[in-house]
Design a protein around this motif. Structure first.
Motif, PDB file in Angstrom:
ATOM      1  N   GLU A   9       0.757  -1.237  -0.047  1.00 55.74           N
ATOM      2  CA  GLU A   9      -0.192   0.238  -0.425  1.00 55.74           C
ATOM      3  C   GLU A   9       1.129   1.324  -0.143  1.00 55.74           C
ATOM      4  O   GLU A   9       0.452   2.532  -0.828  1.00 55.74           O
ATOM      5  CB  GLU A   9      -1.132   0.238   1.026  1.00 55.74           C
ATOM      6  CG  GLU A   9      -1.599  -1.545   1.671  1.00 55.74           C
ATOM      7  CD  GLU A   9      -2.924  -1.103   0.148  1.00 55.74           C
ATOM      8  OE1 GLU A   9      -2.807   0.273  -0.557  1.00 55.74           O
ATOM      9  OE2 GLU A   9      -3.268  -2.106  -0.554  1.00 55.74           O
ATOM     10  N   LEU A  10       1.832   1.291   0.837  1.00 55.05           N
ATOM     11  CA  LEU A  10       2.558   2.329   0.865  1.00 55.05           C
ATOM     12  C   LEU A  10       3.572   2.258  -0.376  1.00 55.05           C
ATOM     13  O   LEU A  10       3.360   3.840  -1.038  1.00 55.05           O
ATOM     14  CB  LEU A  10       4.090   2.492   1.782  1.00 55.05           C
ATOM     15  CG  LEU A  10       3.629   2.078   2.726  1.00 55.05           C
ATOM     16  CD1 LEU A  10       4.543   2.063   4.136  1.00 55.05           C
ATOM     17  CD2 LEU A  10       3.335   4.196   3.515  1.00 55.05           C
ATOM     18  N   LEU A  11       4.191   1.789  -0.708  1.00 55.88           N
ATOM     19  CA  LEU A  11       3.908   1.420  -2.496  1.00 55.88           C
ATOM     20  C   LEU A  11       3.448   2.347  -4.070  1.00 55.88           C
ATOM     21  O   LEU A  11       3.758   2.931  -3.906  1.00 55.88           O
ATOM     22  CB  LEU A  11       4.876   0.067  -3.222  1.00 55.88           C
ATOM     23  CG  LEU A  11       6.441  -0.597  -3.059  1.00 55.88           C
ATOM     24  CD1 LEU A  11       6.849  -1.412  -3.761  1.00 55.88           C
ATOM     25  CD2 LEU A  11       7.351   1.185  -2.872  1.00 55.88           C
ATOM     26  N   LEU A  12       1.688   1.606  -3.044  1.00 57.10           N
ATOM     27  CA  LEU A  12       0.693   2.048  -4.157  1.00 57.10           C
ATOM     28  C   LEU A  12       0.582   3.509  -4.550  1.00 57.10           C
ATOM     29  O   LEU A  12       0.253   4.692  -5.106  1.00 57.10           O
ATOM     30  CB  LEU A  12      -0.024   1.359  -4.270  1.00 57.10           C
ATOM     31  CG  LEU A  12       0.035   0.183  -4.564  1.00 57.10           C
ATOM     32  CD1 LEU A  12      -1.441  -0.917  -4.400  1.00 57.10           C
ATOM     33  CD2 LEU A  12       0.113  -0.443  -6.474  1.00 57.10           C
ATOM     34  N   ASN A  13       0.884   3.937  -3.106  1.00 57.06           N
ATOM     35  CA  ASN A  13       0.665   6.403  -2.919  1.00 57.06           C
ATOM     36  C   ASN A  13       2.145   6.145  -3.016  1.00 57.06           C
ATOM     37  O   ASN A  13       2.222   7.773  -3.073  1.00 57.06           O
ATOM     38  CB  ASN A  13       0.716   5.925  -0.705  1.00 57.06           C
ATOM     39  CG  ASN A  13      -0.560   5.158  -0.762  1.00 57.06           C
ATOM     40  OD1 ASN A  13      -1.025   5.720  -1.618  1.00 57.06           O
ATOM     41  ND2 ASN A  13      -0.375   4.637   0.662  1.00 57.06           N
ATOM     42  N   LEU A  14       3.101   6.107  -3.488  1.00 59.84           N
ATOM     43  CA  LEU A  14       3.789   6.751  -4.037  1.00 59.84           C
ATOM     44  C   LEU A  14       3.617   7.685  -5.201  1.00 59.84           C
ATOM     45  O   LEU A  14       2.953   6.818  -6.425  1.00 59.84           O
ATOM     46  CB  LEU A  14       5.432   5.738  -4.595  1.00 59.84           C
ATOM     47  CG  LEU A  14       6.196   5.277  -2.911  1.00 59.84           C
ATOM     48  CD1 LEU A  14       6.919   3.761  -3.330  1.00 59.84           C
ATOM     49  CD2 LEU A  14       6.604   6.313  -2.291  1.00 59.84           C
ATOM     50  N   LEU A  15       3.890   9.187  -5.536  1.00 59.69           N
ATOM     51  CA  LEU A  15       4.411  10.013  -6.280  1.00 59.69           C
ATOM     52  C   LEU A  15       4.780  10.322  -7.876  1.00 59.69           C
ATOM     53  O   LEU A  15       4.874   9.766  -9.079  1.00 59.69           O
ATOM     54  CB  LEU A  15       3.754  11.211  -5.871  1.00 59.69           C
ATOM     55  CG  LEU A  15       2.650  11.798  -4.923  1.00 59.69           C
ATOM     56  CD1 LEU A  15       2.778  13.150  -4.433  1.00 59.69           C
ATOM     57  CD2 LEU A  15       1.218  11.427  -5.429  1.00 59.69           C
ATOM     58  N   HIS A  16       5.939   9.396  -6.938  1.00 63.75           N
ATOM     59  CA  HIS A  16       7.421   9.654  -7.946  1.00 63.75           C
ATOM     60  C   HIS A  16       7.523   8.300  -8.500  1.00 63.75           C
ATOM     61  O   HIS A  16       9.366   7.950  -8.562  1.00 63.75           O
ATOM     62  CB  HIS A  16       8.288  10.527  -7.493  1.00 63.75           C
ATOM     63  CG  HIS A  16       7.777  11.984  -7.706  1.00 63.75           C
ATOM     64  ND1 HIS A  16       7.637  12.832  -8.899  1.00 63.75           N
ATOM     65  CD2 HIS A  16       7.322  12.830  -6.266  1.00 63.75           C
ATOM     66  CE1 HIS A  16       6.920  13.480  -7.868  1.00 63.75           C
ATOM     67  NE2 HIS A  16       6.383  13.594  -6.970  1.00 63.75           N
TER      68      HIS A  16
END
Length: 89
Positions: A9-16
């Motif tokens: 989930e954290l990786l899915l929230n990355l903008l860049h």
């Protein structure tokens, strides 16, 4: 790399994050309650950079800590892969 649900989930929230890596994160399916994700060295460096950027720009202390912990874990995996001569999984 075998991600937990919260790490994914954290990786899915990355903008860049690289779009190809993002697609693989989205499409990964759980195996024994973990999400396997294969990254080459360049992709791993990109993910680590994106996590660092996100951690530095969030105002939420809990999210910052979560990103820092994920980055540390991935860096440790990356370092051990380099030492063993294997690409990061």
């Amino acid at each position: 790399v075998e991600l937990t649900r919260s790490e994914r989930e954290l990786l899915l929230n990355l903008l860049h994050i690289d779009r190809e890596v993002e697609k693989r994160v989205v499409n990964t399916r759980p195996v024994a309650n973990r999400f396997p994700l294969e990254l080459d060295q360049k992709e791993m460096e990109g993910v680590l950079s994106a996590i660092l950027s996100e951690a530095n720009h969030t105002d939420d202390r809990n999210m910052q800590k979560a990103y820092e912990e994920l980055r540390e874990r991935l860096e440790a995996l990356d370092a051990s892969a380099v030492e063993s001569g294997k690409p990061p999984a």
